[in-house]
Design a protein around this motif. Structure first.
Motif, PDB file in Angstrom:
ATOM      1  N   ALA A  31       9.279  20.850   1.418  1.00 53.26           N
ATOM      2  CA  ALA A  31       9.368  19.779   2.419  1.00 53.26           C
ATOM      3  C   ALA A  31       7.985  19.364   2.889  1.00 53.26           C
ATOM      4  CB  ALA A  31      10.216  20.254   3.599  1.00 53.26           C
ATOM      5  N   TRP A  32       7.091  20.331   3.072  1.00 52.14           N
ATOM      6  CA  TRP A  32       5.726  20.011   3.494  1.00 52.14           C
ATOM      7  C   TRP A  32       5.000  19.211   2.424  1.00 52.14           C
ATOM      8  CZ3 TRP A  32       5.117  25.807   5.053  1.00 52.14           C
ATOM      9  CH2 TRP A  32       5.618  25.990   6.345  1.00 52.14           C
ATOM     10  N   MET A  33       5.286  19.503   1.174  1.00 50.76           N
ATOM     11  CA  MET A  33       4.643  18.757   0.095  1.00 50.76           C
ATOM     12  C   MET A  33       5.097  17.303   0.073  1.00 50.76           C
ATOM     13  SD  MET A  33       2.574  18.676  -2.492  1.00 50.76           S
ATOM     14  CE  MET A  33       2.286  20.208  -3.382  1.00 50.76           C
ATOM     15  N   ARG A  34       6.347  17.064   0.420  1.00 45.94           N
ATOM     16  CA  ARG A  34       6.902  15.704   0.357  1.00 45.94           C
ATOM     17  C   ARG A  34       6.595  14.869   1.596  1.00 45.94           C
ATOM     18  NH1 ARG A  34      11.519  18.630  -1.684  1.00 45.94           N
ATOM     19  NH2 ARG A  34      12.398  18.597   0.418  1.00 45.94           N
ATOM     20  N   ALA A  35       6.411  15.505   2.745  1.00 45.99           N
ATOM     21  CA  ALA A  35       6.293  14.760   4.009  1.00 45.99           C
ATOM     22  C   ALA A  35       5.008  13.937   4.049  1.00 45.99           C
ATOM     23  CB  ALA A  35       6.334  15.732   5.178  1.00 45.99           C
ATOM     24  N   PRO A  36       5.088  12.672   4.369  1.00 51.27           N
ATOM     25  CA  PRO A  36       3.895  11.822   4.392  1.00 51.27           C
ATOM     26  C   PRO A  36       2.930  12.205   5.502  1.00 51.27           C
ATOM     27  CG  PRO A  36       5.783  10.637   5.288  1.00 51.27           C
ATOM     28  CD  PRO A  36       6.315  11.923   4.738  1.00 51.27           C
ATOM     29  N   ILE A  37       1.652  12.011   5.227  1.00 51.76           N
ATOM     30  CA  ILE A  37       0.587  12.267   6.205  1.00 51.76           C
ATOM     31  C   ILE A  37      -0.175  10.959   6.414  1.00 51.76           C
ATOM     32  CG2 ILE A  37      -1.561  13.509   6.648  1.00 51.76           C
ATOM     33  CD1 ILE A  37      -0.473  15.844   5.062  1.00 51.76           C
ATOM     34  N   PRO A  38      -0.310  10.507   7.643  1.00 47.55           N
ATOM     35  CA  PRO A  38      -1.003   9.230   7.876  1.00 47.55           C
ATOM     36  C   PRO A  38      -2.494   9.311   7.550  1.00 47.55           C
ATOM     37  CG  PRO A  38      -0.529  10.323   9.955  1.00 47.55           C
ATOM     38  CD  PRO A  38       0.180  11.108   8.905  1.00 47.55           C
ATOM     39  N   ARG A  39      -3.029   8.217   7.062  1.00 48.17           N
ATOM     40  CA  ARG A  39      -4.453   8.146   6.722  1.00 48.17           C
ATOM     41  C   ARG A  39      -5.330   8.479   7.923  1.00 48.17           C
ATOM     42  NH1 ARG A  39      -7.070   8.112   1.810  1.00 48.17           N
ATOM     43  NH2 ARG A  39      -9.216   7.451   2.151  1.00 48.17           N
ATOM     44  N   GLU A  40      -4.856   8.127   9.099  1.00 46.72           N
ATOM     45  CA  GLU A  40      -5.649   8.354  10.318  1.00 46.72           C
ATOM     46  C   GLU A  40      -5.891   9.839  10.568  1.00 46.72           C
ATOM     47  OE1 GLU A  40      -3.855   4.469  10.274  1.00 46.72           O
ATOM     48  OE2 GLU A  40      -2.952   6.482  10.126  1.00 46.72           O
ATOM     49  N   PHE A  41      -4.985  10.680  10.099  1.00 48.84           N
ATOM     50  CA  PHE A  41      -5.169  12.125  10.274  1.00 48.84           C
ATOM     51  C   PHE A  41      -6.447  12.589   9.587  1.00 48.84           C
ATOM     52  CE2 PHE A  41      -4.571  16.241   8.065  1.00 48.84           C
ATOM     53  CZ  PHE A  41      -4.648  17.073   9.172  1.00 48.84           C
ATOM     54  N   TRP A  42      -6.622  12.198   8.329  1.00 56.33           N
ATOM     55  CA  TRP A  42      -7.807  12.601   7.587  1.00 56.33           C
ATOM     56  C   TRP A  42      -9.069  12.015   8.221  1.00 56.33           C
ATOM     57  CZ3 TRP A  42      -6.140  16.359   4.754  1.00 56.33           C
ATOM     58  CH2 TRP A  42      -4.869  16.301   4.156  1.00 56.33           C
ATOM     59  N   GLU A  43      -8.964  10.791   8.711  1.00 56.91           N
ATOM     60  CA  GLU A  43     -10.117  10.165   9.357  1.00 56.91           C
ATOM     61  C   GLU A  43     -10.504  10.907  10.630  1.00 56.91           C
ATOM     62  OE1 GLU A  43      -8.848   6.161   9.883  1.00 56.91           O
ATOM     63  OE2 GLU A  43      -9.027   5.640   7.757  1.00 56.91           O
ATOM     64  N   ASP A  44      -9.513  11.374  11.375  1.00 59.51           N
ATOM     65  CA  ASP A  44      -9.802  12.136  12.590  1.00 59.51           C
ATOM     66  C   ASP A  44     -10.442  13.481  12.271  1.00 59.51           C
ATOM     67  OD1 ASP A  44      -8.915  10.116  14.156  1.00 59.51           O
ATOM     68  OD2 ASP A  44      -7.188  11.185  14.999  1.00 59.51           O
ATOM     69  N   LEU A  45     -10.019  14.113  11.175  1.00 63.41           N
ATOM     70  CA  LEU A  45     -10.663  15.360  10.764  1.00 63.41           C
ATOM     71  C   LEU A  45     -12.147  15.123  10.470  1.00 63.41           C
ATOM     72  CD1 LEU A  45      -8.133  17.164   8.372  1.00 63.41           C
ATOM     73  CD2 LEU A  45      -8.736  17.807  10.708  1.00 63.41           C
ATOM     74  N   ARG A  46     -12.433  14.030   9.795  1.00 59.90           N
ATOM     75  CA  ARG A  46     -13.836  13.709   9.501  1.00 59.90           C
ATOM     76  C   ARG A  46     -14.609  13.433  10.787  1.00 59.90           C
ATOM     77  NH1 ARG A  46     -11.906  10.274   4.621  1.00 59.90           N
ATOM     78  NH2 ARG A  46     -12.457  11.581   2.833  1.00 59.90           N
TER      79      ARG A  46
END
Length: 313
Positions: free
Chosen positions: A286-301
């Motif tokens: 389920a974790w592999m399939r669940a979408p992750i918003p682009r903004e999440f990765w941008e916030d990590l950066r």
């Protein structure tokens, strides 16, 4: 996503044959068709359980990888393997390092017998950290000959470091690198050298230990979490919690991000995830399939938790 079968070899604690079978069944139902094991895992128990669970599946519909480098020799020392090798199984065998050509062939033959199959699709040199000369001079040529003869499919190296795999990519014609814990959401030491090298040489990377052996496996990071098979240092716990805080702001859970992150790099062909129970396997799928918003990765950066040039899914 592939299934890592160390846990069904009784890693850290025992599970029943029925639980192991249900876990593999759950992986199959989730669409997993790549299964990785090794003689080291439970002194052969992982291979036997995995082979039994896949015995009735159409052989052409899935891939199996196993490993060579640790020969299992019968032992009468008694007791449990837990304090020695980390697996809650009777210590009826002992591991003997052997990267000789004969040792590799004997190990592979024994693995095929335990798995109950006539072939494996990938064979990895397993943790040759202290055995470079024999691994590159004897074990690799033996596996390359078997590959040329069509006895095995692909060959590779599986390690918890990135430096020696890079040397294998430079100096041999391996097909695969199984990289454990060195390209994860928590840390990416393989990013600058090994992964670009694999891309240039056409070597596929299988990202393993994406949870860093426990630290990133739960939505909330515990004080007693494991990191690289030991108690996690405070520095790593603090970093994992910073990443988890960014996750929470985007309705993402930490293991969801950890599973998906490595696949952002073009060299990474698969992520292998271990599971002890069917529920854990279903959660991972389920974790592999669940979408992750682009903004999440941008916030990590933006928070300095991911490099500006680090590729993301």
């Amino acid at each position: 996503m592939g299934f890592g079968a160390a846990t069904i070899g009784n890693l850290y604690r025992a599970i029943s044959d029925e639980t192991a079978r249900a876990t593999v069944d759950a992986a199959w139902e989730a669409g997993v068709r790549y299964f990785d094991t090794a003689p080291h895992y439970g002194l052969g128990l992982s291979e036997r359980r995995l082979g039994a669970a896949l015995a009735e599946r159409p052989r052409d519909e899935f891939s199996i990888s196993t490993k060579v480098g640790r020969w299992l020799e019968p032992s009468d020392r008694g007791g449990s393997d837990l304090p020695i090798g980390g697996y809650e199984v009777p210590a009826d065998f002992r591991r003997v390092w052997d990267f000789s050509a004969d040792g590799v062939k004997r190990s592979l033959e024994a693995s095929l017998e335990r798995l109950g199959t006539d072939r494996v699709d990938i064979v990895y040199l397993h943790d040759p950290d202290d055995h470079w000369a024999e691994a590159v001079g004897a074990a690799y040529p033996a596996l390359a000959a078997l590959r040329d003869q069509g006895v095995i499919g692909k060959i590779g190296v599986g390690m918890n470091q990135w430096e020696m795999p890079a040397a294998f990519v430079r100096e041999t014609d391996i097909d695969m690198v199984m990289l454990a814990g060195r390209y994860t959401l928590l840390e990416q030491p393989a990013l600058d050298d090994l992964l670009p090298l694999c891309t240039r040489h056409g070597v596929s990377v299988v990202a393993a230990a994406v949870f860093n052996t426990g630290l990133m496996s739960r939505p909330e990071v515990s004080d007693d979490a494991r990191y690289n098979f030991a108690q996690a240092p405070k520095k790593q716990i603090a970093r994992a919690r910073e990443i988890a805080a960014v996750c929470a702001r985007h309705d993402v859970v930490l293991p969801q991000a950890a599973i998906q992150f490595p696949l952002g790099h073009p060299a990474v062909a698969s992520v292998v995830v271990g599971a002890r129970t069917a529920q854990q396997m279903s959660d991972a799928a389920a974790w592999m399939r669940a979408p992750i918003p682009r903004e999440f990765w941008e916030d990590l950066r933006a928070a300095g938790l991911l490099g500006a040039d680090t590729p993301v899914p």
